[in-house]
Design a protein around this motif. Structure first.
Motif, mmCIF file in Angstrom:
data_model
loop_
_atom_site.group_PDB
_atom_site.id
_atom_site.type_symbol
_atom_site.label_atom_id
_atom_site.label_comp_id
_atom_site.label_asym_id
_atom_site.label_seq_id
_atom_site.Cartn_x
_atom_site.Cartn_y
_atom_site.Cartn_z
ATOM 1 N N MET A 212 -17.153 81.514 54.512
ATOM 2 C CA MET A 212 -17.460 81.243 53.105
ATOM 3 C C MET A 212 -17.771 79.760 52.931
ATOM 4 N N GLY A 213 -18.491 79.447 51.871
ATOM 5 C CA GLY A 213 -18.713 78.042 51.543
ATOM 6 C C GLY A 213 -17.481 77.449 50.880
ATOM 7 N N HIS A 214 -17.361 76.126 50.940
ATOM 8 C CA HIS A 214 -16.290 75.420 50.223
ATOM 9 C C HIS A 214 -16.832 75.014 48.845
ATOM 10 N N PRO A 215 -15.996 75.054 47.803
ATOM 11 C CA PRO A 215 -16.484 74.644 46.466
ATOM 12 C C PRO A 215 -17.214 73.298 46.468
ATOM 13 N N ASN A 216 -16.751 72.367 47.309
ATOM 14 C CA ASN A 216 -17.439 71.063 47.373
ATOM 15 C C ASN A 216 -18.895 71.210 47.823
ATOM 16 N N GLU A 217 -19.178 72.248 48.605
ATOM 17 C CA GLU A 217 -20.541 72.399 49.121
ATOM 18 C C GLU A 217 -21.519 72.826 48.011
ATOM 19 N N ILE A 218 -21.003 73.324 46.907
ATOM 20 C CA ILE A 218 -21.830 73.550 45.710
ATOM 21 C C ILE A 218 -21.801 72.297 44.832
ATOM 22 N N ALA A 219 -20.626 71.671 44.754
ATOM 23 C CA ALA A 219 -20.494 70.459 43.928
ATOM 24 C C ALA A 219 -21.467 69.363 44.402
ATOM 25 N N TYR A 220 -21.607 69.198 45.724
ATOM 26 C CA TYR A 220 -22.509 68.149 46.237
ATOM 27 C C TYR A 220 -23.928 68.372 45.726
ATOM 28 N N MET A 221 -24.377 69.629 45.723
ATOM 29 C CA MET A 221 -25.720 69.948 45.239
ATOM 30 C C MET A 221 -25.814 69.699 43.731
ATOM 31 N N ALA A 222 -24.766 70.069 43.003
ATOM 32 C CA ALA A 222 -24.764 69.851 41.547
ATOM 33 C C ALA A 222 -24.878 68.360 41.234
ATOM 34 N N LEU A 223 -24.122 67.541 41.974
ATOM 35 C CA LEU A 223 -24.173 66.093 41.714
ATOM 36 C C LEU A 223 -25.550 65.537 42.054
ATOM 37 N N PHE A 224 -26.108 65.977 43.175
ATOM 38 C CA PHE A 224 -27.458 65.508 43.524
ATOM 39 C C PHE A 224 -28.434 65.823 42.388
ATOM 40 N N LEU A 225 -28.393 67.070 41.883
ATOM 41 C CA LEU A 225 -29.340 67.477 40.836
ATOM 42 C C LEU A 225 -29.097 66.741 39.516
ATOM 43 N N CYS A 226 -27.911 66.202 39.323
ATOM 44 C CA CYS A 226 -27.607 65.424 38.109
ATOM 45 C C CYS A 226 -27.810 63.927 38.323
ATOM 46 N N SER A 227 -28.231 63.537 39.511
ATOM 47 C CA SER A 227 -28.376 62.108 39.820
ATOM 48 C C SER A 227 -29.818 61.654 39.607
#
Ligand SMILES: NC(=O)c1ccc[n+]([C@@H]2O[C@H](COP(=O)([O-])OP(=O)(O)OC[C@H]3O[C@@H](n4cnc5c(N)ncnc54)[C@H](O)[C@@H]3O)[C@@H](O)[C@H]2O)c1
Length: 247
Positions: A212-227
């Motif tokens: 399974m993925g780790h929640p951080n592995e979605i969070a990193y993408m979310a932060l990139f898209l908000c940067s």
């Protein structure tokens, strides 16, 4: 510290992917508004204890007055909203096939997962327009593009989130607002831990990386898209699934 002096609202911040996203924003200097029906206070406290700035709202994304309250307080306290990460979501509590699903539960799932995303965008967009721009990332699901057994209402809601993300991005691109979605595969959170063990096993087998993925592995993408690194990206949906959909 990509988010120094940025004000960010994270829904579903009390658990799983939303909690990881709020904590990552806090680490990178954002002023974080944690919004959830439960657990928002604990996440905000962790951000504040680590030297960040956060406050919590116990609020329901499917209720418009709750959005009015959260946005009014955010603007009153911090003056602007730079980004929204709409993460809150639920699985059906009852059997979720087209035949077995019942109307009340269908409405609940659609109300939180899809109407909640619409309300979030509706609430923050006027403030982003007024301040000259912003970023929105909506958490959809791989089920928006791949048929997954036993997820009828959930899939309908997430298909709506991906489609609405594309549509809204077109209307608000001229205001320097970028709107994107993430379509996660299987991520190890309380949502999945509560599902049938056979379902978890089957989804891991379907995932080429074998976990399974780790929640951080979605969070990193979310932060990139908000940067600011994502200023030229809008109206897109990004699969983050350990290769599941590559088959
Ligand atoms: N975990 C996965 O495998 C996976 C895969 C694809 C998509 N997603 C999506 O990711 C998002 C986060 O899920 P998660 O896995 O972290 O689950 P989770 O259950 O750990 O977290 C979801 C959070 O949303 C909150 N929430 C539920 N209803 C709410 C409401 N009406 N208003 C405000 N908050 C509410 C819950 O209290 C909880 O804290 C969801 O939208 C989910 O559909 C998860």
């Amino acid at each position: 510290m990509r988010f120094q002096d940025k004000v960010v609202i994270v829904t579903g911040a009390g658990s799983g992917i939303g909690e990881a996203t709020a904590l990552q924003f806090g680490r990178e200097g954002a002023q974080v508004v944690c919004m959830d029906v439960k657990g928002a206070q604990a996440t905000a406290e962790r951000i504040n204890q680590a030297g960040g700035r956060a406050f919590a709202h116990t609020a329901d994304v499917s209720k418009w007055p709750d959005w009015e309250r959260v946005v009014e307080h955010t603007i009153g306290s911090w003056g602007k909203i730079d980004a929204l990460a709409a993460v809150a979501g639920v699985l059906s509590r009852t059997a979720d096939t087209v035949i077995d699903q019942d109307e009340a539960e269908w409405d609940r799932v659609l109300s939180i997962n899809l109407k909640g995303v619409w309300f979030g965008m509706k609430a923050v967009l006027p403030h982003m327009i007024a301040s000259g721009g912003g970023k929105i990332v909506n958490i959809s699901s791989l089920s928006a593009i791949v048929g997954i057994p036993g997820l009828a209402a959930y899939t309908a809601s997430k298909g709506g989130v991906s489609a609405l993300t594309r549509q809204a991005a077109i209307d608000y691109a001229k205001y320097n607002i970028q709107i994107n979605a993430i379509e996660p595969g299987i991520i190890e959170t309380p949502m999945v831990q509560g599902a049938e063990p056979e379902m978890a096993r089957a989804t891991i087998e379907a995932t080429p990386v074998g976990r399974m993925g780790h929640p951080n592995e979605i969070a990193y993408m979310a932060l990139f898209l908000c940067s600011d690194q994502a200023n030229f990206i809008t109206g897109q949906t990004f699969v983050v699934d350990g290769g599941w959909s590559a088959h």
